[in-house]
Design a protein around this motif. Structure first.
Motif, PDB file in Angstrom:
ATOM      1  N   ALA A  47      51.362  -6.373  43.827  1.00 55.62           N
ATOM      2  CA  ALA A  47      50.665  -7.508  43.217  1.00 55.62           C
ATOM      3  C   ALA A  47      49.173  -7.469  43.544  1.00 55.62           C
ATOM      4  CB  ALA A  47      51.284  -8.821  43.691  1.00 55.62           C
ATOM      5  N   LEU A  48      48.836  -7.140  44.774  1.00 55.47           N
ATOM      6  CA  LEU A  48      47.429  -7.065  45.172  1.00 55.47           C
ATOM      7  C   LEU A  48      46.683  -5.972  44.402  1.00 55.47           C
ATOM      8  CD1 LEU A  48      47.803  -7.497  49.051  1.00 55.47           C
ATOM      9  CD2 LEU A  48      47.077  -9.218  47.383  1.00 55.47           C
ATOM     10  N   ILE A  49      47.328  -4.832  44.234  1.00 56.43           N
ATOM     11  CA  ILE A  49      46.699  -3.721  43.500  1.00 56.43           C
ATOM     12  C   ILE A  49      46.499  -4.084  42.036  1.00 56.43           C
ATOM     13  CG2 ILE A  49      47.103  -1.374  42.640  1.00 56.43           C
ATOM     14  CD1 ILE A  49      48.417  -0.816  45.428  1.00 56.43           C
ATOM     15  N   LEU A  50      47.495  -4.713  41.430  1.00 55.87           N
ATOM     16  CA  LEU A  50      47.378  -5.105  40.024  1.00 55.87           C
ATOM     17  C   LEU A  50      46.258  -6.127  39.835  1.00 55.87           C
ATOM     18  CD1 LEU A  50      51.151  -5.246  39.105  1.00 55.87           C
ATOM     19  CD2 LEU A  50      49.460  -3.598  38.261  1.00 55.87           C
ATOM     20  N   HIS A  51      46.113  -7.039  40.791  1.00 59.14           N
ATOM     21  CA  HIS A  51      45.004  -8.009  40.713  1.00 59.14           C
ATOM     22  C   HIS A  51      43.661  -7.284  40.815  1.00 59.14           C
ATOM     23  CE1 HIS A  51      42.431 -11.419  41.283  1.00 59.14           C
ATOM     24  NE2 HIS A  51      42.149 -11.069  42.526  1.00 59.14           N
ATOM     25  N   ARG A  52      43.579  -6.347  41.726  1.00 55.36           N
ATOM     26  CA  ARG A  52      42.314  -5.610  41.889  1.00 55.36           C
ATOM     27  C   ARG A  52      41.973  -4.804  40.636  1.00 55.36           C
ATOM     28  NH1 ARG A  52      40.179  -2.029  46.949  1.00 55.36           N
ATOM     29  NH2 ARG A  52      38.207  -1.524  45.996  1.00 55.36           N
ATOM     30  N   ILE A  53      42.958  -4.149  40.054  1.00 51.91           N
ATOM     31  CA  ILE A  53      42.724  -3.393  38.812  1.00 51.91           C
ATOM     32  C   ILE A  53      42.223  -4.327  37.718  1.00 51.91           C
ATOM     33  CG2 ILE A  53      43.862  -2.131  36.933  1.00 51.91           C
ATOM     34  CD1 ILE A  53      45.709  -0.915  39.130  1.00 51.91           C
ATOM     35  N   THR A  54      42.876  -5.459  37.566  1.00 48.47           N
ATOM     36  CA  THR A  54      42.471  -6.425  36.541  1.00 48.47           C
ATOM     37  C   THR A  54      41.031  -6.861  36.763  1.00 48.47           C
ATOM     38  OG1 THR A  54      44.755  -7.229  36.390  1.00 48.47           O
ATOM     39  CG2 THR A  54      43.051  -8.614  35.433  1.00 48.47           C
ATOM     40  N   ARG A  55      40.699  -7.192  38.002  1.00 49.54           N
ATOM     41  CA  ARG A  55      39.366  -7.694  38.334  1.00 49.54           C
ATOM     42  C   ARG A  55      38.285  -6.627  38.117  1.00 49.54           C
ATOM     43  NH1 ARG A  55      39.964  -8.659  43.666  1.00 49.54           N
ATOM     44  NH2 ARG A  55      38.740  -6.838  44.189  1.00 49.54           N
ATOM     45  N   VAL A  56      38.507  -5.425  38.624  1.00 53.41           N
ATOM     46  CA  VAL A  56      37.494  -4.366  38.538  1.00 53.41           C
ATOM     47  C   VAL A  56      37.285  -3.914  37.097  1.00 53.41           C
ATOM     48  CG1 VAL A  56      36.983  -1.978  39.192  1.00 53.41           C
ATOM     49  CG2 VAL A  56      37.797  -3.599  40.920  1.00 53.41           C
ATOM     50  N   TYR A  57      38.368  -3.674  36.385  1.00 53.33           N
ATOM     51  CA  TYR A  57      38.220  -3.205  35.011  1.00 53.33           C
ATOM     52  C   TYR A  57      37.704  -4.293  34.078  1.00 53.33           C
ATOM     53  CZ  TYR A  57      40.058   1.430  35.849  1.00 53.33           C
ATOM     54  OH  TYR A  57      40.218   2.719  36.276  1.00 53.33           O
ATOM     55  N   ALA A  58      37.916  -5.555  34.420  1.00 51.02           N
ATOM     56  CA  ALA A  58      37.342  -6.642  33.619  1.00 51.02           C
ATOM     57  C   ALA A  58      35.821  -6.587  33.681  1.00 51.02           C
ATOM     58  CB  ALA A  58      37.849  -7.989  34.120  1.00 51.02           C
ATOM     59  N   VAL A  59      35.277  -6.303  34.854  1.00 47.82           N
ATOM     60  CA  VAL A  59      33.819  -6.199  35.004  1.00 47.82           C
ATOM     61  C   VAL A  59      33.288  -5.014  34.196  1.00 47.82           C
ATOM     62  CG1 VAL A  59      31.949  -5.760  36.649  1.00 47.82           C
ATOM     63  CG2 VAL A  59      33.796  -7.347  37.240  1.00 47.82           C
ATOM     64  N   ILE A  60      33.956  -3.876  34.327  1.00 47.70           N
ATOM     65  CA  ILE A  60      33.523  -2.687  33.600  1.00 47.70           C
ATOM     66  C   ILE A  60      33.702  -2.877  32.087  1.00 47.70           C
ATOM     67  CG2 ILE A  60      33.880  -0.195  33.296  1.00 47.70           C
ATOM     68  CD1 ILE A  60      34.991  -0.188  36.202  1.00 47.70           C
ATOM     69  N   GLY A  61      34.666  -3.703  31.694  1.00 39.90           N
ATOM     70  CA  GLY A  61      34.964  -3.953  30.290  1.00 39.90           C
ATOM     71  C   GLY A  61      33.828  -4.581  29.510  1.00 39.90           C
ATOM     72  N   VAL A  62      32.810  -5.057  30.194  1.00 34.90           N
ATOM     73  CA  VAL A  62      31.626  -5.607  29.518  1.00 34.90           C
ATOM     74  C   VAL A  62      30.982  -4.544  28.632  1.00 34.90           C
ATOM     75  CG1 VAL A  62      29.312  -6.528  29.940  1.00 34.90           C
ATOM     76  CG2 VAL A  62      31.240  -7.355  31.273  1.00 34.90           C
ATOM     77  N   LEU A  63      31.204  -3.280  28.957  1.00 32.83           N
ATOM     78  CA  LEU A  63      30.646  -2.190  28.148  1.00 32.83           C
ATOM     79  C   LEU A  63      31.191  -2.184  26.718  1.00 32.83           C
ATOM     80  CD1 LEU A  63      30.793   0.746  30.728  1.00 32.83           C
ATOM     81  CD2 LEU A  63      28.768  -0.526  29.962  1.00 32.83           C
ATOM     82  N   VAL A  64      32.409  -2.663  26.533  1.00 35.94           N
ATOM     83  CA  VAL A  64      33.034  -2.610  25.206  1.00 35.94           C
ATOM     84  C   VAL A  64      32.221  -3.405  24.180  1.00 35.94           C
ATOM     85  CG1 VAL A  64      35.110  -3.128  23.866  1.00 35.94           C
ATOM     86  CG2 VAL A  64      35.310  -2.138  26.150  1.00 35.94           C
ATOM     87  N   PRO A  65      31.961  -4.693  24.392  1.00 36.86           N
ATOM     88  CA  PRO A  65      31.169  -5.399  23.378  1.00 36.86           C
ATOM     89  C   PRO A  65      29.716  -4.927  23.317  1.00 36.86           C
ATOM     90  CG  PRO A  65      31.768  -6.889  25.184  1.00 36.86           C
ATOM     91  CD  PRO A  65      32.494  -5.607  25.407  1.00 36.86           C
ATOM     92  N   VAL A  66      29.170  -4.450  24.424  1.00 33.16           N
ATOM     93  CA  VAL A  66      27.787  -3.949  24.405  1.00 33.16           C
ATOM     94  C   VAL A  66      27.681  -2.767  23.435  1.00 33.16           C
ATOM     95  CG1 VAL A  66      26.017  -2.766  25.770  1.00 33.16           C
ATOM     96  CG2 VAL A  66      27.172  -4.783  26.699  1.00 33.16           C
ATOM     97  N   PHE A  67      28.568  -1.790  23.601  1.00 32.38           N
ATOM     98  CA  PHE A  67      28.534  -0.637  22.694  1.00 32.38           C
ATOM     99  C   PHE A  67      29.036  -1.000  21.297  1.00 32.38           C
ATOM    100  CE2 PHE A  67      28.163   1.775  26.652  1.00 32.38           C
ATOM    101  CZ  PHE A  67      27.119   2.619  26.304  1.00 32.38           C
ATOM    102  N   GLY A  68      29.902  -1.985  21.216  1.00 34.18           N
ATOM    103  CA  GLY A  68      30.356  -2.451  19.906  1.00 34.18           C
ATOM    104  C   GLY A  68      29.222  -3.055  19.109  1.00 34.18           C
ATOM    105  N   LEU A  69      28.424  -3.884  19.746  1.00 35.02           N
ATOM    106  CA  LEU A  69      27.272  -4.485  19.050  1.00 35.02           C
ATOM    107  C   LEU A  69      26.240  -3.425  18.684  1.00 35.02           C
ATOM    108  CD1 LEU A  69      26.847  -7.791  21.085  1.00 35.02           C
ATOM    109  CD2 LEU A  69      27.511  -7.564  18.682  1.00 35.02           C
ATOM    110  N   ALA A  70      26.023  -2.466  19.580  1.00 34.70           N
ATOM    111  CA  ALA A  70      25.083  -1.386  19.274  1.00 34.70           C
ATOM    112  C   ALA A  70      25.570  -0.567  18.076  1.00 34.70           C
ATOM    113  CB  ALA A  70      24.903  -0.478  20.488  1.00 34.70           C
ATOM    114  N   THR A  71      26.865  -0.306  18.040  1.00 28.48           N
ATOM    115  CA  THR A  71      27.441   0.437  16.915  1.00 28.48           C
ATOM    116  C   THR A  71      27.302  -0.359  15.626  1.00 28.48           C
ATOM    117  OG1 THR A  71      29.037   1.492  18.389  1.00 28.48           O
ATOM    118  CG2 THR A  71      29.541   1.534  16.038  1.00 28.48           C
ATOM    119  N   ALA A  72      27.648  -1.645  15.672  1.00 31.03           N
ATOM    120  CA  ALA A  72      27.564  -2.499  14.481  1.00 31.03           C
ATOM    121  C   ALA A  72      26.141  -2.572  13.953  1.00 31.03           C
ATOM    122  CB  ALA A  72      28.091  -3.895  14.812  1.00 31.03           C
ATOM    123  N   ALA A  73      25.188  -2.672  14.857  1.00 30.43           N
ATOM    124  CA  ALA A  73      23.785  -2.709  14.433  1.00 30.43           C
ATOM    125  C   ALA A  73      23.376  -1.395  13.779  1.00 30.43           C
ATOM    126  CB  ALA A  73      22.882  -3.020  15.628  1.00 30.43           C
TER     127      ALA A  73
END
Length: 161
Positions: A47-73
Motif C-alpha cells: 500500500a505504501l509503495i502504491l501511494h508513492r507511485i501515485t504521488r510521484v507520477y502525478a507530479v511528473i504527469g504535469v508534462l502531459v498537458p504541457v506537451f499536449g498544449l504545445a502540440t495543439a498550438a
C-alpha cells in the motif's frame, strides 16, 4: 516539430498517466488488505509503495498537458471543441487526483503507519472503498480523453469518419 511534440505528448501520457491509473486503482484493494492484517508488513509495504507511485507520477504527469498544449498550438487546433472538452476533462481528472485521491491515500497510509483504526475521521476501510470509486471516475475521464484524442471530430486524417 509537430510530430516530435505529439510523440513526446503520447510518451508522457503512457509513461506517467498509466502508472498513476494502475497504482491508484490497485491501492484500495491493498489498503483494505493491509488494514485487515496490519501485522503483515508485505501488505502494508504494498500500500505504501502504491501511494508513492501515485504521488510521484502525478507530479511528473504535469508534462502531459504541457506537451499536449504545445502540440495543439503547433497544429492549430487550440480552438477545436474536441480539444476544449479534452482539456476540461483533464482538469477534472487532475482535480480528482489532487483533491481527493492523493489526500485519501495519505489518510489511509497515515492510519497504517499509526496502526490506528481511524483515518482522519473516516473509517479506513470506508476510505479505501471511496478511493476505489474515485479512481474509477479518474480512469474513466482519462479513457474519454484518449478516445477524443484518437477520434478527433473534424480530423482530416479520415479516422473516425
Amino acid at each position: 516539430m509537430s510530430a516530435f511534440l505529439l510523440s513526446i505528448h503520447v510518451l508522457a501520457a503512457i509513461l506517467t498517466i498509466g502508472p498513476v491509473a494502475i497504482a491508484a486503482s490497485m491501492f484500495p484493494r491493498f489498503a483494505r488488505l493491509a488494514l485487515a492484517t496490519p501485522d503483515e508488513p508485505g501488505r502494508v509495504a504494498a500500500a505504501l509503495i502504491l501511494h508513492r507511485i501515485t504521488r510521484v507520477y502525478a507530479v511528473i504527469g504535469v508534462l502531459v498537458p504541457v506537451f499536449g498544449l504545445a502540440t495543439a498550438a503547433s497544429i492549430g487546433v487550440l480552438g477545436d471543441l474536441w480539444l476544449i472538452v479534452s482539456m476540461i476533462l483533464t482538469v477534472a481528472a487532475a482535480t480528482i487526483l489532487v483533491a481527493f485521491i492523493l489526500p485519501g491515500q495519505k489518510r489511509v497510509v497515515g492510519a497504517l503507519d499509526r496502526g490506528a483504526p481511524d483515518a482522519g475521521g473516516l473509517v479506513p476501510d470506508g476510505a479505501a472503498r471511496r478511493l476505489g470509486m474515485l479512481t474509477g471516475v479518474f480512469n474513466l475521464l482519462w479513457a474519454i480523453v484518449v478516445v477524443l484524442m484518437i477520434y478527433r471530430p473534424g480530423s482530416t486524417t479520415g479516422v473516425g469518419r
